[in-house]
Design a protein around this motif. Structure first.
Motif, mmCIF file in Angstrom:
data_model
loop_
_atom_site.group_PDB
_atom_site.id
_atom_site.type_symbol
_atom_site.label_atom_id
_atom_site.label_comp_id
_atom_site.label_asym_id
_atom_site.label_seq_id
_atom_site.Cartn_x
_atom_site.Cartn_y
_atom_site.Cartn_z
ATOM 1 N N GLY A 24 73.895 -13.987 136.957
ATOM 2 C CA GLY A 24 72.650 -14.421 136.325
ATOM 3 C C GLY A 24 72.488 -15.924 136.300
ATOM 4 O O GLY A 24 71.435 -16.456 136.678
ATOM 5 N N VAL A 25 73.523 -16.643 135.882
ATOM 6 C CA VAL A 25 73.399 -18.096 135.738
ATOM 7 C C VAL A 25 73.321 -18.789 137.091
ATOM 8 O O VAL A 25 72.640 -19.814 137.230
ATOM 9 N N THR A 26 73.972 -18.241 138.107
ATOM 10 C CA THR A 26 73.889 -18.821 139.446
ATOM 11 C C THR A 26 72.460 -18.757 139.973
ATOM 12 O O THR A 26 71.981 -19.693 140.630
ATOM 13 N N CYS A 27 71.778 -17.661 139.670
ATOM 14 C CA CYS A 27 70.404 -17.478 140.152
ATOM 15 C C CYS A 27 69.414 -18.429 139.478
ATOM 16 O O CYS A 27 68.481 -18.919 140.120
ATOM 17 N N VAL A 28 69.610 -18.698 138.181
ATOM 18 C CA VAL A 28 68.562 -19.429 137.437
ATOM 19 C C VAL A 28 68.945 -20.855 137.058
ATOM 20 O O VAL A 28 68.158 -21.549 136.411
ATOM 21 N N TYR A 29 70.140 -21.334 137.482
ATOM 22 C CA TYR A 29 70.599 -22.643 137.014
ATOM 23 C C TYR A 29 69.647 -23.797 137.315
ATOM 24 O O TYR A 29 69.433 -24.658 136.449
ATOM 25 N N PRO A 30 69.066 -23.897 138.528
ATOM 26 C CA PRO A 30 68.152 -25.017 138.791
ATOM 27 C C PRO A 30 66.990 -25.080 137.779
ATOM 28 O O PRO A 30 66.609 -26.173 137.348
ATOM 29 N N LEU A 31 66.457 -23.934 137.397
ATOM 30 C CA LEU A 31 65.390 -23.921 136.400
ATOM 31 C C LEU A 31 65.904 -24.380 135.042
ATOM 32 O O LEU A 31 65.191 -25.049 134.289
ATOM 33 N N ASP A 32 67.153 -24.040 134.729
ATOM 34 C CA ASP A 32 67.732 -24.449 133.454
ATOM 35 C C ASP A 32 67.898 -25.960 133.405
ATOM 36 O O ASP A 32 67.669 -26.598 132.370
ATOM 37 N N LEU A 33 68.285 -26.562 134.518
ATOM 38 C CA LEU A 33 68.418 -28.017 134.582
ATOM 39 C C LEU A 33 67.063 -28.689 134.337
ATOM 40 O O LEU A 33 66.962 -29.659 133.592
ATOM 41 N N VAL A 34 66.024 -28.164 134.977
ATOM 42 C CA VAL A 34 64.677 -28.710 134.789
ATOM 43 C C VAL A 34 64.249 -28.569 133.331
ATOM 44 O O VAL A 34 63.671 -29.492 132.741
ATOM 45 N N LYS A 35 64.541 -27.431 132.732
ATOM 46 C CA LYS A 35 64.203 -27.192 131.323
ATOM 47 C C LYS A 35 64.848 -28.235 130.410
ATOM 48 O O LYS A 35 64.207 -28.810 129.526
ATOM 49 N N THR A 36 66.135 -28.510 130.651
ATOM 50 C CA THR A 36 66.855 -29.484 129.841
ATOM 51 C C THR A 36 66.241 -30.877 129.964
ATOM 52 O O THR A 36 66.039 -31.582 128.968
ATOM 53 N N ARG A 37 65.919 -31.284 131.193
ATOM 54 C CA ARG A 37 65.376 -32.627 131.402
ATOM 55 C C ARG A 37 63.971 -32.768 130.816
ATOM 56 O O ARG A 37 63.624 -33.830 130.291
ATOM 57 N N LEU A 38 63.178 -31.719 130.885
ATOM 58 C CA LEU A 38 61.837 -31.774 130.296
ATOM 59 C C LEU A 38 61.914 -31.849 128.779
ATOM 60 O O LEU A 38 61.158 -32.580 128.138
ATOM 61 N N GLN A 39 62.837 -31.091 128.193
ATOM 62 C CA GLN A 39 62.968 -31.082 126.732
ATOM 63 C C GLN A 39 63.508 -32.402 126.200
ATOM 64 O O GLN A 39 63.143 -32.836 125.103
ATOM 65 N N ASN A 40 64.361 -33.049 126.977
ATOM 66 C CA ASN A 40 65.033 -34.240 126.469
ATOM 67 C C ASN A 40 64.337 -35.544 126.813
ATOM 68 O O ASN A 40 64.715 -36.599 126.319
ATOM 69 N N GLN A 41 63.294 -35.514 127.640
ATOM 70 C CA GLN A 41 62.617 -36.773 127.970
ATOM 71 C C GLN A 41 61.746 -37.216 126.791
ATOM 72 O O GLN A 41 61.127 -36.402 126.104
ATOM 73 N N HIS A 42 61.740 -38.503 126.554
ATOM 74 C CA HIS A 42 60.981 -39.072 125.444
ATOM 75 C C HIS A 42 59.768 -39.829 125.988
ATOM 76 O O HIS A 42 59.827 -40.456 127.041
ATOM 77 N N ILE A 43 58.682 -39.736 125.244
ATOM 78 C CA ILE A 43 57.445 -40.405 125.651
ATOM 79 C C ILE A 43 57.531 -41.882 125.290
ATOM 80 O O ILE A 43 57.901 -42.243 124.180
ATOM 81 N N PRO B 198 56.132 -45.948 124.749
ATOM 82 C CA PRO B 198 55.112 -46.495 123.845
ATOM 83 C C PRO B 198 53.692 -46.402 124.407
ATOM 84 O O PRO B 198 52.723 -46.342 123.650
ATOM 85 N N ASN B 199 53.574 -46.365 125.714
ATOM 86 C CA ASN B 199 52.249 -46.269 126.347
ATOM 87 C C ASN B 199 51.995 -44.882 126.939
ATOM 88 O O ASN B 199 51.131 -44.708 127.794
ATOM 89 N N GLY B 200 52.779 -43.909 126.461
ATOM 90 C CA GLY B 200 52.595 -42.541 126.930
ATOM 91 C C GLY B 200 53.267 -42.243 128.256
ATOM 92 O O GLY B 200 53.090 -41.171 128.825
ATOM 93 N N GLU B 201 54.084 -43.174 128.760
ATOM 94 C CA GLU B 201 54.723 -42.955 130.050
ATOM 95 C C GLU B 201 55.882 -41.961 129.902
ATOM 96 O O GLU B 201 56.530 -41.900 128.875
ATOM 97 N N ARG B 202 56.124 -41.209 130.962
ATOM 98 C CA ARG B 202 57.220 -40.245 130.987
ATOM 99 C C ARG B 202 57.735 -40.116 132.412
ATOM 100 O O ARG B 202 56.991 -40.364 133.366
ATOM 101 N N MET B 203 58.997 -39.725 132.549
ATOM 102 C CA MET B 203 59.595 -39.622 133.875
ATOM 103 C C MET B 203 59.052 -38.423 134.647
ATOM 104 O O MET B 203 58.806 -38.502 135.853
ATOM 105 N N TYR B 204 58.878 -37.294 133.947
ATOM 106 C CA TYR B 204 58.420 -36.077 134.607
ATOM 107 C C TYR B 204 57.110 -35.598 133.983
ATOM 108 O O TYR B 204 56.970 -35.566 132.757
ATOM 109 N N THR B 205 56.180 -35.207 134.824
ATOM 110 C CA THR B 205 54.872 -34.764 134.314
ATOM 111 C C THR B 205 54.734 -33.252 134.278
ATOM 112 O O THR B 205 53.836 -32.740 133.620
ATOM 113 N N SER B 206 55.621 -32.537 134.987
ATOM 114 C CA SER B 206 55.525 -31.080 135.037
ATOM 115 C C SER B 206 56.824 -30.501 135.573
ATOM 116 O O SER B 206 57.733 -31.243 135.995
#
Length: 314
Positions: free
Chosen positions: A29-48, A50-58
């Motif tokens: 299970g984890v081998t199949c979905v790991y890339p999505l889990d990595l993306v999930k972690t990075r999206l959750q942990n990115q901070h906005i 002062p001017n609304g800029e962010r590293m990832y938009t989607s």
């Protein structure tokens, strides 16, 4: 609410084949979905900014930028730790739920909804012994790529982080308890998830067509569907708890002083929507992970390996 599971529960609960099934299910299970889990972690942990800029938009933007800066195998950063520890984690979670369902059911095989939820909650409680260090190492390894990309963009040198190096660093700085950073948030998330997931999965699974081998188990595609639907529902409901846990475990700058402080600062700085960051991605990770895991768990590979006749679980 009472749910009739079978005419009579088995006289014996075989733990070893269930552990084997859980370990195999977790690895696949984890081998199949790991890339999505990595993306999930990075999206959750990115901070906005002062001017609304962010590293990832989607989700797609995170995939694209990660592959561009780290290559395809960058999508599997931290996966060795996760795959190594997912074996005991899934073995504990799935086996513990089955065991507690077996113990809490009546001799006639009847399990009330509150008891089914209790069995799931206890399984979630037991798994955090393995889940907490696994997720801490995984999240910090996953987030290291984001930090390294930002540093390189600024022309700074970056030291390559390894799972073993990170483990040694945590043990040196904080001792064994350093591997259990965020254990409270992990426990709240996993227990809540399991209370929702396992009764819902069992209810859906029991409604489907059965195998013709006399085991009484659902056919493989129905177990896959039950895991997908239950995993999707539970994942959505506990996303805010997962965001809090992720931020606490990835908090290298020590911005947060516990769960309450993390909730307060996130709400103040980013609003209520921050608690659902990566929510869609999390559902896309958890639903197939548990669907695939449940399907392989119910295939009974452990029973076949040990020559044990497969009995229907309570």
């Amino acid at each position: 609410m009472l749910v009739k599971i079978e005419q009579k529960k088995p006289a014996q609960f075989n733990v070893l084949p269930k552990i084997i099934n859980g370990g195999i299910a977790g690895i696949i299970g984890v081998t199949c979905v790991y890339p999505l889990d990595l993306v999930k972690t990075r999206l959750q942990n990115q901070h906005i900014g002062p001017n609304g800029e962010r590293m990832y938009t989607s989700i797609a933007d995170c995939f694209r930028k990660t592959i561009a800066s780290e290559g395809f195998f960058g999508m599997y950063r931290g996966s060795a730790v996760n795959i190594l520890l997912i074996t005991p984690e899934k073995a504990i979670k799935l086996t513990a739920n089955d065991y507690f369902r077996y113990q809490l059911a009546t001799e006639e095989g009847v399990l009330s909804l509150p008891r089914a939820a209790l069995a799931g909650g206890l399984a979630g409680l037991f798994q955090i012994v393995v889940t907490t260090p696994m997720e801490l190492l995984k999240i910090q390894m996953q987030d290291a790529g984001r930090v390294a990309s930002a540093a390189r963009a600024e022309g700074r040198e970056v030291t390559q982080l390894t799972a073993m190096g990170l483990t040694k660093q945590l043990l040196r700085e904080r001792g064994i308890l350093g591997l259990y950073k965020g254990v409270g948030a992990t426990g709240v998330r996993d227990i809540t998830f399991s209370v929702v997931y396992f009764p819902l999965m069992a209810t859906i699974n029991n409604k489907g067509p059965r195998k013709t081998d006399g085991s009484g188990e659902a056919v493989f595609y129905w177990s896959l569907m039950a895991g997908l639907l239950a995993g999707m529902t539970a994942a959505f409901l506990v996303t805010p708890l997962d965001v809090i846990k992720t931020r606490l475990q990835a908090d290298a700058e020590k911005q947060f002083n516990g769960i309450a402080d993390c909730v307060g600062k996130t709400l103040k700085n980013e609003g209520i929507t921050a608690f659902f960051k990566g929510g869609l991605c999390r559902m896309m990770v958890v639903a197939p992970l548990f669907g695939i895991a449940q399907m392989f768990y119910f295939l009974g590979v452990g029973e076949k390996m040990l020559g044990i006749e497969q009995k229907k679980s309570v």
